[in-house]
Design an enzyme around this catalytic site. Structure first.
Site: not given
Ligand code: PA5
Length: 475
Positions: A331, A302, A445
């Protein structure tokens, strides 16, 4: 636990990059010349990260988490004690950065069959992290917990993540139906002011809440209350976790790439990415560390998967993380790593001393295929297989390096997490991208909002409906 300087040194994790060097891999490896050519990039990345430490506006607040949470840690420890006294189950409702850290720490530092142990042998309640909206999983969780004895930790920075908020709605409704107080059975971890959970908390008369600081994004939040509260509830020594992170931070401040483990790993991965190594395999040789690979996968994917540089130049940066487990995946996947496309860097996580040794008894003396194992330990076996796999990959000319943990405990895990966070920040700076945003996640989202009829997303809903799958292409 009080740590002496000697203990710190003995528990220091190290990076062995022998099998990334030209000395062992010829021109596929990286030697003085290639490091020299990268000198400017390394220097700039180091200057960017050290110059922007702690800056909330750049989402670099996580660098200070090992130092600025004394009052929060005290509060968390008190809450954790009260939770342990009152509840038999602790359930995290969260996803992505709000779930992967708690899962990782639980797996790394608790008994591997924690939930199956009798209460007297556990340091905390039974623990579940619901990081999906699979309806079966939700229903079947409810089959194994006792609502009256369950504390739910709703973790969401935005309070607007559909998955987490759907779970919140289901659980709060259920609590009410069972005559239980939502306020008493929930703890929120969220943004200080902005998140919807702040509003919800107020409407419920003030739910116990922890703050996910402004400058800390989800995937960099494990050392904030996101990870610290669940860990403390499980009896994990969170002060030691933070001490481990601070210890690694010190090492990662050096501008010398050969002395700074995070800068070194970032530089190696950066050179590998430039050479077309688009896949990064993370392969812990430890069941305790298996979910480190999941947590790292999010952090790396990410953070680095971006289509534009900071100066607006289109790019397709990033490296696909692959999760593997030693020895299990020897394996299944190692054949591919050894002989398949030369597009991977394998990172091993090795353990110097396991919590258990598990001796292998002598037996089957007339069967040499089996008898040679007798008198060794399972620790020796897993370590030998780890070494053998690294050797075989190197023989095949495949890039690999090893992060050695003297043992798995709070201090070494804290170091490891901080090393990876720093490595990611350095690598992002080398790639000249915004390491801390995630527009690609947000697009998904928003599309979900549209599909489920959230006001304001009507146009997108029409587009999504029009993009329905074409029957001509279904067999
Ligand atoms: O790293 C990130 O920003 C995302 O993975 C968020 O943690 C994830 O989308 C969850 O978002 P939130 O904490 O607003 O529910």
């Amino acid at each position: 636990m009080r740590m002496t300087e000697e203990m710190r040194k003995a528990l220091r994790i190290t990076v062995d990059y022998t099998n990334m060097t030209d000395k062992y891999l010829g021109d596929k490896g990286y030697g003085a010349k290639k490091f020299d050519e990268l000198k400017k990039t390394i220097k700039a990345a180091h200057a960017y990260v050290s110059g922007n430490r702690g800056k909330d506006e750049l989402f670099m607040g996580w660098t200070e988490l090992p130092y600025n949470q004394d009052a929060i840690v005290k509060d968390i420890l008190e809450t954790a004690k009260a939770v342990r006294k009152k509840f038999d189950y602790f359930v995290v409702l969260g996803i992505g950065g709000s779930a992967l850290g708690p899962i990782m720490a639980f797996q790394a530092l608790c008994h591997l069959h924690h939930n199956d142990l009798p209460k007297s042998k556990r340091k905390g309640p039974k623990f579940y992290v619901e990081d999906n909206v699979d309806p079966v999983r939700m229903k079947e969780l409810l089959d194994v917990i006792d609502l009256k004895k369950t504390c739910f930790n709703v973790i969401s920075k935005s309070g607007a993540t559909s998955e987490t908020m759907a779970q919140y709605l289901i659980i709060s409704e259920l609590l009410k139906k069972n005559g239980l107080s939502v306020k008493e059975h929930m703890i929120f971890t969220t943004d200080a002011k902005k998140g919807n959970l702040v509003k919800i908390s107020a409407s419920l008369g003030g739910v116990k809440s922890y703050v996910l600081p402004d400058g800390v994004g989800g995937r960099f939040s494990e050392l904030s209350p996101v990870g610290l509260l669940p860990a403390a509830v499980l009896g994990i020594d969170i002060k030691l976790l933070l001490k481990g992170a601070a210890f690694m931070d010190k090492l990662c401040k050096s501008a010398d790439v050969k002395k700074n483990p995070a800068l070194l790993c970032a530089a190696l991965q950066f050179m590998a990415m430039r050479d077309g190594k688009n896949v990064g395999v993370m392969m812990p040789y430890s069941d305790n560390l298996r979910y480190v690979a999941d947590w790292y996968a999010q952090l790396w994917a990410e953070s680095l998967g971006k289509n534009v540089t900071l100066d607006g130049t289109p790019c397709n940066a990033g490296q696909t993380p692959v999760k593997a487990l030693g020895v299990t995946d020897q394996h299944s996947q190692v054949q591919l790593y050894t002989e398949g496309p030369f597009d991977k860097v394998v990172t091993f996580l090795s353990v110097g001393s396991y919590k258990q040794k598990s001796p292998i008894p002598h037996g089957c003396e007339d069967i040499p295929d089996v008898s040679f194992l007798g008198g060794h330990t399972m620790e020796e076996l897993i370590q030998a297989e780890n070494k053998a796999t690294a050797y075989a990959l190197t023989k095949a000319g495949r890039l690999n390096y090893t992060i050695d943990l003297p043992e798995v405990n709070e201090f070494t895990l804290g170091q490891l997490l901080f090393l990876f966070e720093m490595q990611t920040a350095y690598a992002g700076a080398m790639l000249n991208i915004d390491t801390f945003n995630q527009p690609g996640v947000e697009a998904g989202k928003k599309a979900t909002f549209a599909l489920l009829g959230k006001p304001g997303y009507e146009e997108q809903k029409q587009q999504l409906d029009a993009a329905a799958s074409d029957p001509a292409y279904r067999v």
